[in-house]
Design a protein around this motif. Structure first.
Motif, short mmCIF file in Angstrom:
data_model
loop_
_atom_site.label_atom_id
_atom_site.label_comp_id
_atom_site.label_asym_id
_atom_site.label_seq_id
_atom_site.Cartn_x
_atom_site.Cartn_y
_atom_site.Cartn_z
N LYS A 46 0.01 -24.33 -55.64
CA LYS A 46 -0.47 -25.09 -56.79
C LYS A 46 0.54 -26.15 -57.22
O LYS A 46 1.72 -26.08 -56.88
N PHE A 47 0.06 -27.13 -57.99
CA PHE A 47 0.89 -28.18 -58.59
C PHE A 47 1.68 -28.97 -57.53
O PHE A 47 2.78 -29.45 -57.80
N GLY A 48 1.13 -29.08 -56.34
CA GLY A 48 1.79 -29.84 -55.29
C GLY A 48 2.86 -29.09 -54.53
O GLY A 48 3.51 -29.66 -53.64
N PHE A 49 3.07 -27.81 -54.84
CA PHE A 49 4.06 -27.02 -54.12
C PHE A 49 3.45 -26.49 -52.82
O PHE A 49 2.24 -26.29 -52.72
N PRO A 50 4.30 -26.20 -51.82
CA PRO A 50 3.78 -25.64 -50.56
C PRO A 50 3.29 -24.20 -50.75
O PRO A 50 3.80 -23.47 -51.61
N GLU A 51 2.31 -23.78 -49.95
CA GLU A 51 1.79 -22.41 -50.02
C GLU A 51 2.64 -21.54 -49.10
O GLU A 51 2.38 -21.40 -47.91
N TRP A 52 3.68 -20.88 -49.68
CA TRP A 52 4.67 -20.17 -48.89
C TRP A 52 4.51 -18.65 -48.92
O TRP A 52 5.27 -17.93 -48.28
N GLY A 53 3.59 -18.12 -49.70
CA GLY A 53 3.38 -16.68 -49.72
C GLY A 53 4.61 -15.92 -50.18
O GLY A 53 5.25 -16.27 -51.18
N LEU A 54 4.99 -14.87 -49.43
CA LEU A 54 6.12 -14.03 -49.81
C LEU A 54 7.43 -14.80 -49.79
O LEU A 54 8.33 -14.54 -50.59
N ARG A 55 7.57 -15.77 -48.88
CA ARG A 55 8.76 -16.62 -48.87
C ARG A 55 8.90 -17.36 -50.21
O ARG A 55 10.00 -17.49 -50.75
N GLY A 56 7.79 -17.80 -50.76
CA GLY A 56 7.81 -18.49 -52.05
C GLY A 56 8.25 -17.57 -53.18
O GLY A 56 8.98 -17.99 -54.09
N VAL A 57 7.80 -16.31 -53.14
CA VAL A 57 8.21 -15.33 -54.16
C VAL A 57 9.73 -15.14 -54.11
O VAL A 57 10.40 -15.08 -55.14
N ALA A 58 10.28 -15.06 -52.91
CA ALA A 58 11.72 -14.87 -52.74
C ALA A 58 12.50 -16.07 -53.28
O ALA A 58 13.50 -15.91 -53.98
N ILE A 59 12.04 -17.27 -52.96
CA ILE A 59 12.71 -18.48 -53.45
C ILE A 59 12.61 -18.58 -54.97
O ILE A 59 13.59 -18.92 -55.65
N SER A 60 11.46 -18.25 -55.50
CA SER A 60 11.26 -18.24 -56.95
C SER A 60 12.23 -17.28 -57.63
O SER A 60 12.80 -17.58 -58.69
N THR A 61 12.46 -16.12 -57.02
CA THR A 61 13.38 -15.12 -57.57
C THR A 61 14.79 -15.69 -57.67
O THR A 61 15.46 -15.57 -58.70
N ASP A 62 15.26 -16.32 -56.60
CA ASP A 62 16.62 -16.86 -56.59
C ASP A 62 16.80 -18.01 -57.59
O ASP A 62 17.82 -18.09 -58.28
N ILE A 63 15.81 -18.89 -57.69
CA ILE A 63 15.92 -20.03 -58.61
C ILE A 63 15.98 -19.55 -60.06
O ILE A 63 16.81 -20.00 -60.85
N SER A 64 15.10 -18.61 -60.43
CA SER A 64 15.08 -18.12 -61.81
C SER A 64 16.37 -17.39 -62.15
O SER A 64 16.88 -17.50 -63.28
N ARG A 65 16.93 -16.68 -61.19
CA ARG A 65 18.21 -15.99 -61.43
C ARG A 65 19.36 -16.98 -61.58
O ARG A 65 20.26 -16.77 -62.41
N LEU A 66 19.35 -18.05 -60.80
CA LEU A 66 20.40 -19.06 -60.92
C LEU A 66 20.39 -19.70 -62.30
O LEU A 66 21.45 -19.88 -62.93
#
Length: 464
Positions: free
Chosen positions: A182-202
């Motif tokens: 959504k919102f122009g982001f790539p559809e990455w599935g579980l990889r996207g969840v992992a990246i989201s986790t790291d960004i929010s923690r940073l």
């Protein structure tokens, strides 16, 4: 000033922000599970397994962070602000180093690590991706834990709460964007969840660091991170290493249990992951009371108010027991419907429903452990709690779980029965220790030896 300090360390003022923070973490976990379930049940199983693995590794830096947290509260209670400040700085620095050491192998060797814990072959591809990305960011978890612990034990439990709110909103939003494209982001599935986790923690680390720099009477500067006091570091380790082993026992027993469940199959692994999410609802408020109680008792103990510390523990325990029992009952009544939100697999739902009744027995035992165990930790009696964990978790939580769950073929029901037995044995053990009032007797002996000895006893740890 004293009244303000007393209010700051009251059980309610400490507990409610911790509860909000834990509740948001629960929502994060539930949202994660719900969003990941839209990918597949296999993805849910991978996240559940990986979470146990990461929790096991977290004990390596939580040894320092937890020990430092108790000493910070004790030192503030005894009006030794500079010591508290130095302890906090060292805990953040050392936790960051340990976190970095953990992150490197997780990033480089995710497949080998997953294979070592007998993860089913059908889950291996997803596991490599998730463990590599989220595991590679474990240094962020280490720094975040050390910062939160230090800030919380100064009596400021609201700061970490507000940070958790922001982190949750960002994480859930990015999950949605990355999973579904959504919102122009790539559809990455579980990889996207992992990246989201790291960004929010940073982002959370950045906010907590700004908060940490002003958490003590004297402002912390970046140059202060060069500080090192060998005597204080030894105190951190003295009180912290038993805490680390205690946490390690619990986490590694849970990891082994997940390994047992993995032997049963991916369906059982998914069912356990969903149940973990639902169970979090039960003990959340009780756990927040237990954490608040640890801070309060450490502060009172540092101030020499040992009788008040002893009495306050029972008040918090009874409140916690009532709360987790009611929550477990509510979950028992509506848990079947909640499971259907996460999955439409009838086998997983049936398996989860069969465990909801057992959860009614499990949660009060957990509360007893959390409340009285944390009270003992707060006065420095960490070695006793450690030995109870080593004994009970080794013999019951791991060995008996395997015998009943795998060897005798009782499956998840057999494993849950052993988990319940372990909680109650440890809970009754620490309760008996607390009722012996060892820390009060020791404090009174030091006071009776004279004013000089009494002043030196503040913040001492209890030898076993």
């Amino acid at each position: 000033m004293q009244k303000r300090e007393r209010n700051k360390f009251s059980l309610w003022m400490l507990a409610w922000p911790i509860f909000i923070e834990l509740f948001l973490q629960f929502l994060l976990g539930a949202a994660d599970t719900l969003q990941v379930s839209k990918i597949s049940d296999d993805a849910v199983a991978v996240v559940g397994f990986s979470t146990q693995l990461f929790s096991a590794l977290m004990t390596l830096f939580m040894t320092v962070a937890s020990g430092a947290g108790i000493l910070i509260a004790q030192r503030i209670g005894s009006q030794r602000q500079e010591d508290a400040r130095t302890i906090a700085i060292m805990s953040v620095k050392i936790s960051a180093i340990i976190g970095l050491v953990i992150s490197v192998p997780l990033y480089l060797f995710p497949g080998q690590i997953a294979s070592a814990f007998q993860l089913p072959d059908e889950l291996m591809s997803l596991a490599k991706t998730y463990i590599s990305i989220v595991g590679g960011g474990m240094v962020l978890v280490a720094v975040m834990a050390a910062l939160s612990n230090a800030i919380r034990n100064t009596g400021n439990t609201k700061g970490p709460m507000y940070t958790a709110i922001g982190m949750n909103i960002i994480h859930v939003g990015m999950n949605y964007a990355f999973i579904f494209g959504k919102f122009g982001f790539p559809e990455w599935g579980l990889r996207g969840v992992a990246i989201s986790t790291d960004i929010s923690r940073l982002l959370a680390v950045v906010v907590l660091l700004m908060m940490f720099l002003g958490a003590f009477e004297r402002q912390i500067t970046l140059r202060d991170f060069k500080l090192y006091d060998n005597k204080l570091f030894k105190e951190i380790l003295k009180i912290g290493w038993p805490l680390g082993i205690n946490m390690s026992c619990w986490v590694f027993s849970q990891l082994l249990i997940y390994t047992y469940i993995a032997k049963l199959g991916a369906i059982e692994l998914s069912a356990r992951t969903y149940m973990n999410t639902l169970e979090s609802f039960c003990f959340m408020l009780g756990y927040s009371l237990a954490l608040a109680l640890q801070i309060q008792i450490a502060h009172l103990y540092g101030a020499g108010k040992v009788q008040e510390a002893y009495k306050n523990s029972y008040r918090a325990l009874w409140i916690g027991l009532a709360i987790v029992t009611v929550n477990a009952l509510v979950l028992y009544l509506i848990g079947g419907k909640l499971l259907k939100i996460f999955t439409d697999n009838p086998e997983i739902i049936a398996m989860g429903v069969s465990l909801l009744g057992m959860n009614l027995l499990l949660q009060p035992g957990k509360m007893l452990n959390m409340g009285i165990g944390n009270a003992l930790n707060a006065v420095g009696d960490t070695r006793f709690v450690m030995w109870t964990s080593i004994t009970s978790m080794t013999l019951i939580a791991t060995i008996l779980s395997y015998i009943f769950g795998i060897t005798l073929g009782w499956g998840l029901v057999g494993i849950y029965a052993c988990m319940i037995l372990d909680e109650y044995i440890r809970g009754l053990w620490v309760l008996r220790r607390w009722r012996q009032k060892q820390f009060i007797k020791k404090e009174e002996q030091k006071r009776s030896s004279g004013p000089h000895s009494s002043s030196g006893s503040k913040g001492a740890t209890l030898e076993i």
